[in-house]
Design an enzyme around this catalytic site. Structure first.
Site, short mmCIF file in Angstrom:
data_model
loop_
_atom_site.label_atom_id
_atom_site.label_comp_id
_atom_site.label_asym_id
_atom_site.label_seq_id
_atom_site.Cartn_x
_atom_site.Cartn_y
_atom_site.Cartn_z
N LYS A 25 -16.67 -103.87 20.23
CA LYS A 25 -17.25 -103.98 18.88
C LYS A 25 -18.78 -104.05 18.89
O LYS A 25 -19.43 -103.60 17.97
CB LYS A 25 -16.68 -105.19 18.16
N GLU A 41 -16.96 -107.60 7.39
CA GLU A 41 -15.62 -108.15 7.27
C GLU A 41 -15.10 -108.40 8.68
O GLU A 41 -15.57 -107.79 9.63
CB GLU A 41 -14.69 -107.15 6.56
N SER A 101 -9.81 -102.55 25.59
CA SER A 101 -10.81 -102.72 24.54
C SER A 101 -11.44 -104.10 24.49
O SER A 101 -12.57 -104.26 24.01
CB SER A 101 -10.19 -102.40 23.17
C1 PLP Z 1 -10.98 -104.98 16.77
C2 PLP Z 1 -10.30 -104.71 18.03
C3 PLP Z 1 -9.40 -103.62 18.18
C4 PLP Z 1 -9.01 -102.73 17.04
O1 PLP Z 1 -10.06 -102.04 16.45
P1 PLP Z 1 -10.29 -100.49 16.68
O2 PLP Z 1 -11.34 -100.15 15.69
O3 PLP Z 1 -9.01 -99.78 16.46
O4 PLP Z 1 -10.78 -100.32 18.07
C5 PLP Z 1 -8.86 -103.38 19.42
N1 PLP Z 1 -9.14 -104.18 20.47
C6 PLP Z 1 -9.97 -105.23 20.38
C7 PLP Z 1 -10.22 -106.07 21.58
C8 PLP Z 1 -10.57 -105.55 19.15
O5 PLP Z 1 -11.40 -106.59 19.06
#
Ligand code: PLP
Length: 389
Positions: free
Chosen positions: A89, A111, A376
């Site tokens: 993020k 948000e 992620s």
């Molecule tokens: C917010 C988040 C997601 C989902 O958001 P995307 O916009 O689909 O990437 C996935 N993994 C983590 C660790 C997150 O914080």
């Protein structure tokens, strides 16, 4: 190029900008500023510096040996979990804050669901000395309290939202409402959702992920492209970043994981692409979980970061055209995958990322298959959920 929408912001039939008249000027000036910044060397230089020296990029591309042995493929993990603040993020929050600064904005709104985007935005605001207001559903404020405390420590004001289910959808409604009555603020959206140009812009700021995968893969395997890319999709930003430079490459198979919750047929799910129908939410057209009257159905997932009734327009388009295949991963499958990665590789993933890992059990691989899977985020924020499970 298929990673770009048309000039009105459409990926196929999805996307666009369905916004009230009052926001029209805002969205137009944002578009202008973004396209100019993208071509501006000094902007690029400052952004690249922050990604390297503040976020810690490039994030490693790690050959997961024991995971590879288990699934009979060559599996590389793109380690977005190792970024500052613990997920992908921050890549987007920093890109947008630089844009906000360039536009002379002093107040930022955002948000958040699980709180990862809220923390990333509050971090970027502390870094730049800008005022920050984060809208967060009251339910999420209670279940993600550590992130709430982090945001407050960083100097942000957290606004608990008490409408609807009091989760991400409601927080986004409230942020948009606030934006309408305070059009001088800059709204940092956390995923590839919202009115054009947000999906395109957020995808661009996350595209550094696949830019790095290209040279890292070349360096380690002598080939710059994988056979298969895997990522989880909430709104779709980490997935868009992972796919960005490969979307027009037919040699690369794309597989997305969305949150199945308790199962796509149970009514307790967030598998938007599997159960959704075309509709409009938060300023864009997409596949949407809704009933016959067009009322939005409350999404459910064990993972607060995937708990959204819509999906980024590009992903709806990839799904509908067959460019991506999509698995709905249940809570149980994701949890099993989280524990498996922890024991096989010593990496505790975020539950969102565990949805991508669960895809490994759903596919059969050839022995030489080169797989790149994006982790992620890290699992720290999910420790309570993981322990109680
Ligand atoms: C917010 C988040 C997601 C989902 O958001 P995307 O916009 O689909 O990437 C996935 N993994 C983590 C660790 C997150 O914080």
């Amino acid at each position: 190029m298929n990673n770009q929408p048309d000039e009105k912001g459409f990926y196929g039939v999805f996307g666009g900008a369905y916004i009230p008249e009052i926001l029209h000027g805002n969205v137009e000036s944002l578009k202008k500023a973004f396209y100019a910044a993208r071509e501006d060397e000094s902007f690029q230089k400052e952004y690249a510096y922050l990604l390297k020296q503040y976020v810690g990029r490039p994030s490693p591309l790690y050959y997961a040996g024991r995971l590879s042995q288990t699934y009979g493929a060559r599996i590389y993990l793109k380690r977005e979990d190792l970024n500052h603040t613990g997920s992908h993020k921050i890549n987007n929050a920093l890109g947008q804050i630089l844009l906000a600064k360039r536009m002379g904005k002093t107040r930022i709104i955002a948000e958040t669901g699980a709180g990862q985007h809220g923390v990333a935005t509050a971090t970027a605001c502390a870094l730049m000395g800008l005022e920050c207001v984060v809208f967060m559903g009251k339910t999420d404020v209670e279940r993600q309290f550590l992130n709430v405390q982090k945001m407050r420590m960083l100097g942000a004001r957290v606004e608990p939202v008490t409408s609807g289910n009091m989760t991400l959808k409601d927080a986004t409604n409230e942020a948009i409402r606030y934006w309408c009555s305070n059009p001088d603020t800059f709204y940092i959206i956390g995923s590839t959702v919202g009115p054009h140009p947000y999906p395109e812009m957020v995808g661009y700021f996350q595209s550094v992920i696949s830019e790095e995968i290209k040279w890292q893969l070349e360096e380690q395997t002598g080939r710059s492209y994988p056979d298969i890319l895997i990522a989880c999709v909430g709104g779709g930003s980490n997935a868009m970043g992972t796919y960005y430079h490969y979307i027009d490459d037919p040699r690369v198979k794309i597989i997305s994981a969305e949150a199945g919750g308790k199962g796509v047929d149970t009514g307790e799910t967030a598998a938007t692409m599997h159960v959704g129908t075309p509709g409009i939410i938060h300023g864009f057209k997409t596949l949407l979980m809704q009933d016959h009257d067009g009322q939005i159905t409350e999404p459910y997932s064990i993972s607060a970061g995937l708990d959204y009734p819509g999906v980024g327009p590009a992903h709806a388009h990839f799904y509908q055209t067959g460019r991506a295949s999509v698995h709905a991963i249940t809570d149980a499958e994701a949890m099993t995958a989280a524990f498996e990665l922890t024991r096989l590789e010593g990496i505790i993933p975020a539950i969102e990322s565990a949805h991508a890992l669960a895809v490994l059990k759903k596919e059969s691989f050839g022995a030489g298959d080169l797989v790149v899977l994006t982790v992620s985020g890290r699992g720290d924020k999910d420790m309570d959920t993981l322990i109680n499970y």
